[in-house]
Design an enzyme around this catalytic site. Structure first.
Site, PDB file in Angstrom:
ATOM      1  N   LYS A   1      38.259 -76.403   0.467  1.00 22.17           N
ATOM      2  CA  LYS A   1      38.199 -76.508   1.920  1.00 22.17           C
ATOM      3  C   LYS A   1      36.911 -75.864   2.425  1.00 22.17           C
ATOM      4  O   LYS A   1      36.774 -74.644   2.435  1.00 22.17           O
ATOM      5  CB  LYS A   1      39.390 -75.825   2.601  1.00 22.17           C
ATOM      6  CG  LYS A   1      39.457 -76.231   4.076  1.00 22.17           C
ATOM      7  CD  LYS A   1      40.202 -75.289   4.960  1.00 22.17           C
ATOM      8  CE  LYS A   1      39.376 -74.214   5.564  1.00 22.17           C
ATOM      9  NZ  LYS A   1      38.283 -74.666   6.447  1.00 22.17           N
TER      10      LYS A   1
ATOM     11  N   GLU B   1      34.767 -62.996  -1.623  1.00 15.76           N
ATOM     12  CA  GLU B   1      33.361 -62.672  -1.324  1.00 15.76           C
ATOM     13  C   GLU B   1      33.290 -62.517   0.188  1.00 15.76           C
ATOM     14  O   GLU B   1      33.345 -63.511   0.917  1.00 15.76           O
ATOM     15  CB  GLU B   1      32.441 -63.819  -1.757  1.00 15.76           C
ATOM     16  CG  GLU B   1      32.357 -64.031  -3.242  1.00 15.76           C
ATOM     17  CD  GLU B   1      31.582 -62.939  -3.951  1.00 15.76           C
ATOM     18  OE1 GLU B   1      30.815 -62.206  -3.302  1.00 15.76           O
ATOM     19  OE2 GLU B   1      31.760 -62.815  -5.169  1.00 15.76           O
TER      20      GLU B   1
ATOM     21  N   GLU C   1      28.985 -56.056  10.834  1.00 19.60           N
ATOM     22  CA  GLU C   1      28.077 -57.164  10.553  1.00 19.60           C
ATOM     23  C   GLU C   1      27.925 -58.002  11.836  1.00 19.60           C
ATOM     24  O   GLU C   1      28.923 -58.354  12.458  1.00 19.60           O
ATOM     25  CB  GLU C   1      28.749 -57.997   9.458  1.00 19.60           C
ATOM     26  CG  GLU C   1      27.964 -59.144   8.923  1.00 19.60           C
ATOM     27  CD  GLU C   1      28.809 -59.985   7.934  1.00 19.60           C
ATOM     28  OE1 GLU C   1      30.021 -60.177   8.179  1.00 19.60           O
ATOM     29  OE2 GLU C   1      28.234 -60.454   6.946  1.00 19.60           O
TER      30      GLU C   1
ATOM     31  N   GLY D   1      33.952 -65.638   2.952  1.00 16.06           N
ATOM     32  CA  GLY D   1      33.969 -65.659   4.411  1.00 16.06           C
ATOM     33  C   GLY D   1      34.068 -64.251   4.950  1.00 16.06           C
ATOM     34  O   GLY D   1      33.689 -63.284   4.276  1.00 16.06           O
TER      35      GLY D   1
ATOM     36  N   GLU E   1      35.136 -75.877   8.703  1.00  9.71           N
ATOM     37  CA  GLU E   1      35.287 -77.022   9.606  1.00  9.71           C
ATOM     38  C   GLU E   1      33.981 -77.315  10.352  1.00  9.71           C
ATOM     39  O   GLU E   1      33.774 -78.414  10.849  1.00  9.71           O
ATOM     40  CB  GLU E   1      36.430 -76.779  10.603  1.00  9.71           C
ATOM     41  CG  GLU E   1      36.300 -75.549  11.493  1.00  9.71           C
ATOM     42  CD  GLU E   1      36.767 -74.248  10.814  1.00  9.71           C
ATOM     43  OE1 GLU E   1      36.802 -74.199   9.563  1.00  9.71           O
ATOM     44  OE2 GLU E   1      37.062 -73.293  11.557  1.00  9.71           O
TER      45      GLU E   1
ATOM     46  N   GLY F   1      39.585 -62.504   4.919  1.00  8.88           N
ATOM     47  CA  GLY F   1      39.877 -62.007   3.569  1.00  8.88           C
ATOM     48  C   GLY F   1      41.132 -61.144   3.570  1.00  8.88           C
ATOM     49  O   GLY F   1      41.967 -61.236   2.657  1.00  8.88           O
TER      50      GLY F   1
ATOM     51  N   CYS G   1      25.010 -63.390   4.118  1.00 11.13           N
ATOM     52  CA  CYS G   1      25.899 -62.252   3.844  1.00 11.13           C
ATOM     53  C   CYS G   1      25.113 -61.056   3.319  1.00 11.13           C
ATOM     54  O   CYS G   1      25.457 -59.918   3.582  1.00 11.13           O
ATOM     55  CB  CYS G   1      26.980 -62.654   2.863  1.00 11.13           C
ATOM     56  SG  CYS G   1      26.314 -63.399   1.368  1.00 11.13           S
TER      57      CYS G   1
HETATM   58  P1  NAD Z   1      35.422 -67.154   8.186  1.00  8.04           P
HETATM   59  O1  NAD Z   1      36.198 -66.082   7.506  1.00  8.04           O
HETATM   60  O2  NAD Z   1      35.600 -67.319   9.653  1.00  8.04           O
HETATM   61  O3  NAD Z   1      35.747 -68.583   7.565  1.00  8.04           O
HETATM   62  C1  NAD Z   1      35.552 -68.854   6.195  1.00  8.04           C
HETATM   63  C2  NAD Z   1      36.473 -69.972   5.784  1.00  8.04           C
HETATM   64  O4  NAD Z   1      37.820 -69.519   5.879  1.00  8.04           O
HETATM   65  C3  NAD Z   1      36.373 -71.232   6.653  1.00  8.04           C
HETATM   66  O5  NAD Z   1      36.479 -72.363   5.834  1.00  8.04           O
HETATM   67  C4  NAD Z   1      37.586 -71.102   7.545  1.00  8.04           C
HETATM   68  O6  NAD Z   1      38.065 -72.329   8.038  1.00  8.04           O
HETATM   69  C5  NAD Z   1      38.575 -70.484   6.589  1.00  8.04           C
HETATM   70  N1  NAD Z   1      39.702 -69.787   7.216  1.00  8.04           N
HETATM   71  C6  NAD Z   1      39.737 -69.159   8.403  1.00  8.04           C
HETATM   72  N2  NAD Z   1      40.976 -68.640   8.610  1.00  8.04           N
HETATM   73  C7  NAD Z   1      41.716 -68.946   7.521  1.00  8.04           C
HETATM   74  C8  NAD Z   1      43.059 -68.690   7.135  1.00  8.04           C
HETATM   75  N3  NAD Z   1      43.898 -68.004   7.914  1.00  8.04           N
HETATM   76  N4  NAD Z   1      43.485 -69.158   5.957  1.00  8.04           N
HETATM   77  C9  NAD Z   1      42.658 -69.846   5.136  1.00  8.04           C
HETATM   78  N5  NAD Z   1      41.383 -70.128   5.454  1.00  8.04           N
HETATM   79  C10 NAD Z   1      40.911 -69.680   6.628  1.00  8.04           C
HETATM   80  O7  NAD Z   1      33.893 -66.904   7.801  1.00  8.04           O
HETATM   81  P2  NAD Z   1      32.628 -67.720   8.291  1.00  8.04           P
HETATM   82  O8  NAD Z   1      32.384 -67.373   9.718  1.00  8.04           O
HETATM   83  O9  NAD Z   1      32.749 -69.138   7.915  1.00  8.04           O
HETATM   84  O10 NAD Z   1      31.481 -67.099   7.366  1.00  8.04           O
HETATM   85  C11 NAD Z   1      30.812 -65.934   7.692  1.00  8.04           C
HETATM   86  C12 NAD Z   1      31.284 -64.768   6.848  1.00  8.04           C
HETATM   87  O11 NAD Z   1      31.187 -65.109   5.471  1.00  8.04           O
HETATM   88  C13 NAD Z   1      30.428 -63.547   7.029  1.00  8.04           C
HETATM   89  O12 NAD Z   1      31.240 -62.412   7.155  1.00  8.04           O
HETATM   90  C14 NAD Z   1      29.617 -63.483   5.736  1.00  8.04           C
HETATM   91  O13 NAD Z   1      29.182 -62.204   5.389  1.00  8.04           O
HETATM   92  C15 NAD Z   1      30.577 -64.039   4.760  1.00  8.04           C
HETATM   93  N6  NAD Z   1      29.883 -64.560   3.568  1.00  8.04           N
HETATM   94  C16 NAD Z   1      29.944 -63.831   2.416  1.00  8.04           C
HETATM   95  C17 NAD Z   1      29.255 -64.267   1.282  1.00  8.04           C
HETATM   96  C18 NAD Z   1      29.294 -63.471  -0.002  1.00  8.04           C
HETATM   97  O14 NAD Z   1      28.769 -63.946  -1.010  1.00  8.04           O
HETATM   98  N7  NAD Z   1      29.875 -62.281  -0.033  1.00  8.04           N
HETATM   99  C19 NAD Z   1      28.528 -65.456   1.337  1.00  8.04           C
HETATM  100  C20 NAD Z   1      28.487 -66.173   2.529  1.00  8.04           C
HETATM  101  C21 NAD Z   1      29.174 -65.711   3.643  1.00  8.04           C
END
Ligand code: NAD
Length: 494
Positions: A174, A249, A384, A227, A177, A232, A283
């Site tokens: 997934k 991650e 962040e 994410g 979106e 997480g 990130c």
């Molecule tokens: P996010 O947590 O909002 O979303 C990430 C994914 O999770 C999306 O696909 C979203 O639809 C999904 N999601 C959201 N709620 C969910 C739920 N309840 N159950 C299952 N899936 C769900 O993050 P984002 O805004 O897309 O990305 C930014 C974040 O990602 C930042 O905090 C960044 O630091 C982190 N990031 C970390 C790394 C790493 O390698 N550590 C790499 C890239 C991004």
């Protein structure tokens, strides 16, 4: 008909016919219309993945056969690199050239895991008994949910899909979106390469709608997620009931330490890149500058001048150096973050507002921003922003630099600049972050592990560990000369 869900080897529309428009962060134009899955679609994808895994249709392939499949996908990705980069650039608003670099990294990721799959993973253990053969074998973990973010959409998914395929797992991907197009393209190539039906499945939609079954269905053996920290934590809570395996991650707030004895010109140039590349939506962005007091004024003055010169622009603007933020709500979040930083005592030196260039009027452009006079008690240092916002702290001693660099709940990455190699090595060793750059900031290779200490995550992607996340380890003890154990006395029929 929009049929962009891939479930059980077939392209399908959402069960309720739902669709979702993807908007360009550059000008809000609609760049794609994709299916928006229902929970019923997610359950169908999990059913397909479970059935394919349990049938042995893919787990029966050898590591070498699965490696060959992944190498073939790498070839196909290379063939379609420009077209996929265009889709990713449309979705993210990043420049096409940057998107092309990212897809080249995707190819390198698939090649790395294809090569890793050819290595011998199993081993014999010497148990000290001539009549016993003891073997450690690696088996595919099972059904995995692979959930990705929007900043490097295909790359973050590739770090999961490539090892899952080499390991022999079945999965449901997934993507965010906000950025689904490149994942759709990848699934077409996975299909073209000859992946068995049901092994690879694609679900599209917001986490609030499709997330729950992906992270809580009892038939899912592991969730691999990249994410934000809050999501997480939600995934960890959902894992409790079935003691589900997790690979997380998460975010980072990454210290970038510059000592007075550094190559200052190189350090300044890298500090600008570390903080403002992809408008800080990285990130591992080096958004926490920690600079030795004696060089603070010189370094900050130069960074502020450079930040003010950065050219913003959309995907096809050849003069642009970085692009917009991903969405209106993200732009609003970054604006509030900067306002809060100023309210808690930081000094705004440059930026701190939307771009006023008329060419950016319909996009989510935020100017590169530097906040000086910061300290670790501040929200803007601890949290962040995921935007183009650098905070500046000062230190006097090596111990102070280390203490500042570790005064964070995150532990993803950090950098240290010094021409004293012994000192740089001491600081690199003392910093509790998953990647440390010495006299550099940002490069990575798929051959090296990536991941976070502390609240930046659990587990590692890439390297050898990145494959291990998708494998179960089994110990098989074979007694080649069976005999009675003799532990309990056999007292006959007394
Ligand atoms: P996010 O947590 O909002 O979303 C990430 C994914 O999770 C999306 O696909 C979203 O639809 C999904 N999601 C959201 N709620 C969910 C739920 N309840 N159950 C299952 N899936 C769900 O993050 P984002 O805004 O897309 O990305 C930014 C974040 O990602 C930042 O905090 C960044 O630091 C982190 N990031 C970390 C790394 C790493 O390698 N550590 C790499 C890239 C991004």
């Amino acid at each position: 008909m929009v049929a962009t869900l891939y479930i059980d080897g077939a392209w399908r529309q959402a069960s309720d016919g739902g669709v979702h428009d993807v908007h360009s962060p550059h000008d809000q134009s609609v760049v794609a219309t994709v299916s928006q899955a229902t929970q019923a679609d997610v359950l169908a994808a999990i059913t397909a993945a479970r059935a394919s895994f349990d049938s042995g249709v893919f787990t029966s392939w050898s590591f070498a056969e699965r490696s060959a499949l992944v190498a073939k996908i790498a070839d196909l990705l290379e063939r379609d690199l420009k077209a996929i980069a265009k889709k990713e650039s449309d979705d993210t608003g990043k420049r096409i050239i940057e998107a092309e670099y990212d897809i080249a990294d995707v190819v390198a990721t698939f090649r790395h895991f294809a090569a890793l799959g050819l290595k011998q993973h199993d081993r014999s253990v010497d148990v000290g008994l001539d009549h016993v053969t003891s073997k450690i074998v690696h088996e595919p973990l099972g059904v995995v949910s692979l959930i990705g973010p929007w900043n490097y959409p295909l790359l973050q998914i590739a770090w999961k899909v490539a090892p899952a395929l080499v390991a022999g797992c079945s999965f449901i991907v997934k993507p965010s979106e906000l950025t689904p197009q490149s994942a759709i393209a990848l699934m077409h190539l996975i299909e073209e390469a000859g992946t068995p039906k049901g092994v690879a499945n694609l679900i599209l939609g917001p986490g609030s709608v499709v997330g729950t079954p992906l992270i809580s269905d009892s038939r899912v053996d592991m969730v691999s997620f990249t994410g934000g920290l809050n999501t997480g934590q939600t995934i960890m809570k959902a894992a409790v009931e079935h003691v589900r395996r997790l690979a997380l991650e998460l975010g980072g707030k990454n210290p970038h330490i510059i000592f007075a004895d550094a190559d200052i010109d190189a350090a300044i140039d890298n500090a600008v890149t570390a903080a403002f590349l992809h408008s800080g939506q990285v990130c591992s962005a080096g958004t926490r500058l920690i600079v030795q007091r004696s060089i603070h004024d010189k370094v900050v003055k130069s960074i502020v001048r450079r930040a003010g010169q950065i050219r913003l622009g959309g995907p096809s603007d050849l003069t642009a150096e970085t692009g917009p933020l991903i969405s209106k709500s993200h732009l609003e979040g970054v604006s509030k973050y900067v306002e809060k930083g100023v309210a808690e005592g930081a000094t705004l030196l440059v930026g701190g507002k939307r771009s006023e260039d008329p060419a950016h009027a319909n996009g989510w452009y935020y100017l590169p921003t530097v906040l000086d006079n910061c300290n670790t008690k501040m929200f803007c240092v601890q949290e962040e922003s995921f935007g183009p916002v650098m905070t500046v702290e000062v230190f006097d001693t090596e111990q102070e630099a280390i203490a500042l660099g570790n005064d964070t709940v995150f532990g993803l990455s950090g950098g240290v600049w010094s021409t004293d190699s012994a000192k740089a090595a001491r600081v690199a060793s003392a910093l509790r972050h998953g990647t440390i750059w010495v006299n550099d900031f940002g490069p990575y290779r798929p051959q090296a592990e990536w991941g976070g200490y502390k609240q930046s995550g659990i587990g590692r992607e890439l390297g050898e560990h990145g494959l291990g996340e998708y494998l179960e380890i089994k110990h098989i003890w074979t007694n080649n000369s069976p005999s009675k154990s003799g532990w309990f006395s056999d007292r006959g029929d007394e």
